[in-house]
Design an enzyme around this catalytic site. Structure first.
Site, short mmCIF file in Angstrom:
data_model
loop_
_atom_site.label_atom_id
_atom_site.label_comp_id
_atom_site.label_asym_id
_atom_site.label_seq_id
_atom_site.Cartn_x
_atom_site.Cartn_y
_atom_site.Cartn_z
N GLU A 1 -5.61 -4.86 10.24
CA GLU A 1 -4.32 -3.65 10.81
C GLU A 1 -4.70 -3.08 12.04
OE1 GLU A 1 -2.16 -2.69 6.89
OE2 GLU A 1 -4.06 -1.37 6.99
N GLY B 1 2.49 2.11 10.64
CA GLY B 1 3.35 3.54 10.34
C GLY B 1 4.49 4.53 11.71
N ASN C 1 0.83 -1.29 -0.14
CA ASN C 1 -0.33 0.51 0.55
C ASN C 1 1.02 1.44 0.14
OD1 ASN C 1 -2.01 2.34 0.61
ND2 ASN C 1 -2.08 1.68 2.60
N GLU D 1 -6.77 4.81 7.64
CA GLU D 1 -6.60 5.92 7.05
C GLU D 1 -7.76 6.56 6.46
OE1 GLU D 1 -2.60 5.83 5.37
OE2 GLU D 1 -2.39 5.35 7.80
N LYS E 1 0.17 4.20 -0.14
CA LYS E 1 -0.69 5.40 0.49
C LYS E 1 -0.28 6.87 -0.62
CE LYS E 1 0.09 3.52 4.31
NZ LYS E 1 -0.25 3.62 6.36
N HIS F 1 -9.64 1.44 4.51
CA HIS F 1 -7.81 1.21 5.45
C HIS F 1 -8.28 2.37 6.70
CE1 HIS F 1 -4.11 2.76 5.91
NE2 HIS F 1 -3.52 1.38 5.61
N SER G 1 3.50 -1.81 10.42
CA SER G 1 4.79 -1.70 10.62
C SER G 1 5.60 -3.51 10.23
CB SER G 1 5.30 -1.59 12.05
OG SER G 1 4.95 -0.56 12.34
P1 PGA Z 1 2.87 0.07 7.92
O1 PGA Z 1 1.33 0.52 6.89
O2 PGA Z 1 3.38 -0.18 7.23
O3 PGA Z 1 3.82 1.56 7.10
O4 PGA Z 1 2.25 0.27 8.89
C1 PGA Z 1 0.72 -0.48 6.61
C2 PGA Z 1 -0.50 0.00 5.85
O5 PGA Z 1 -1.24 0.86 6.70
O6 PGA Z 1 -2.06 -0.82 5.18
#
Ligand code: PGA
Length: 250
Positions: A167, A173, A9, A97, A11, A95, A213
């Site tokens: 998630e 993140g 992903n 976000e 983003k 997601h 992460s």
């Molecule tokens: P990250 O993001 O691996 O940077 O923690 C995962 C995601 O938001 O799908």
């Protein structure tokens, strides 16, 4: 046996030119990994570059979001048909976000799941609890609501390709990956919930990805868990070496 799925992903990262550069470096590195699916979700504007760069159609190219309506006065939005026409075959929906920064709720995500499936797109349906919900012991309750409401009125026959991404919001993140045990516990719960809502057959075939992460140093222990079928990777998917190390883990 569920086929592993490694999903990137990106983003709001990578222009079209940067997307092409990524593929040039990444594709040769994962050539021998033929027993797994690899999904890349670039920003909308780079999807066409990803599809062009993936000449052998090795990858699943996905969008990061879409609107549930077919068309209309929805400034800034993209429909499932628009993604289909580009050659996208999957879409990330719900997601964290989108949920927590852009205010999407379970009803909206349900409508998106319905529209994506109707258009033949594989939904990568994301769920996960916030840290305060985990601390209050409400993880399973949150997952139950998100999954029950997110899949509402979708018949089992339409879920043959179902992918759920667990998630935990506190792990995205932040560098704080869930422990393999925490991931396995949540995945097992999700799998049993799919069994209760649908059938053992769907519960056994649905792929459940872990996200938050995930990186080369923790991929092997995460993938060693029986109910972790793959990962949804943000930060560590931006670099071709790092994402290839995830895909090619031991
Ligand atoms: P990250 O993001 O691996 O940077 O923690 C995962 C995601 O938001 O799908």
């Amino acid at each position: 046996m569920r086929k592993p799925l490694y999903a990137a992903n990106w983003k709001m990262n990578k222009t079209g030119a940067e997307t092409r550069m990524f593929f040039e470096k990444f594709l040769p590195k994962v050539k021998s990994r033929t027993d797994a699916d690899i999904l890349i979700a670039p920003p909308f504007t780079s999807i066409i570059d990803a599809i062009d760069a993936d000449e052998s159609e090795r990858m699943i190219i996905a969008a990061q979001n879409m609107h549930f309506e077919a068309d209309g006065a929805f400034t800034g939005e993209i429909s499932a048909a628009m993604l289909n026409e580009l050659g996208c075959t999957a879409v990330i929906l719900g997601h964290s976000e989108r949920r927590h920064v852009f205010g999407e709720d379970d009803d909206m995500i349900n409508r998106k799941n319905v529209a994506a499936i109707a258009a033949g797109l594989i939904p990568v349906f994301c769920v996960g609890e916030k840290i305060e919900q985990r601390e209050l012991g409400k993880t399973q309750e949150v997952l139950e609501t998100q999954i029950t409401d997110g899949l509402k009125d979708i018949p089992e026959g339409n879920l043959a390709q179902l992918v759920i991404a667990y998630e935990p919001v506190w792990a995205i993140g932040t560098g704080h990956t869930a422990t393999p045990d925490q991931a396995q516990e949540a995945h097992l719960y999700i799998r049993s919930l799919v069994g209760t809502l649908y059938s053992n057959e769907l519960s056994n075939s649905a792929r459940i990805l872990y996200g938050g992460s995930a990186k080369p140093s923790n991929i092997s222990e995460l993938m060693a868990q029986p109910d972790v079928d793959g990962v949804l990777v943000g930060g560590a998917s931006l670099d071709p070496d790092s994402f290839a190390a995830i895909v090619n883990h031991d």
